[in-house]
Design a protein around this motif. Sequence first.
Motif, short mmCIF file in Angstrom:
data_model
loop_
_atom_site.label_atom_id
_atom_site.label_comp_id
_atom_site.label_asym_id
_atom_site.label_seq_id
_atom_site.Cartn_x
_atom_site.Cartn_y
_atom_site.Cartn_z
N ASP A 49 0.87 -1.37 0.11
CA ASP A 49 0.22 0.07 0.04
C ASP A 49 0.87 1.41 0.27
O ASP A 49 0.68 2.30 -0.76
CB ASP A 49 -0.75 0.05 1.29
N GLN A 103 -3.56 -3.38 -4.91
CA GLN A 103 -4.53 -4.59 -5.14
C GLN A 103 -4.03 -5.05 -6.28
O GLN A 103 -3.95 -4.74 -7.27
CB GLN A 103 -6.05 -4.01 -5.31
N ASN A 104 -3.60 -6.30 -6.00
CA ASN A 104 -3.17 -7.30 -7.09
C ASN A 104 -2.06 -6.54 -8.02
O ASN A 104 -1.89 -6.66 -9.28
CB ASN A 104 -4.29 -7.78 -8.04
#
Length: 120
Positions: A49, A103-104
């Motif tokens: 993140d 995310q991914n």
Amino acid sequence: MNIKLLGLLCAAVLFAGCAKTVEVKTPVNMKAKNYAEALQSADKSCKIDEDCTSVNKGCCMCAGKEAVNKEAAAALQGFFMKECERAACTLQMCYVDIETSCQNGTCVGTPKPYKNYFVK
């Protein structure tokens, strides 16, 4: 002496021909015509993140935000400053902030909840 030099030269040429070409990926297209084009080319890759942040989609706050890689955000700053230094924007409050996450392997932005705009 000339034979040794010729041998070294041949070895250098052979080695250079066998070497892999390494493509250096820039976080944004530095030849972009404007901020919008640079933003569209921005790197959004991430592993965690903390690799992600948000940048303005345009010169004014109300244009919204886009999630990008932190290195891309730094590279976009020059485009933003050049294009937006004299932008005339309204002074209204816009609820366009996003919270970024990885995310991914891609930086993603989700709208910041309305209640988080106000101090408790």
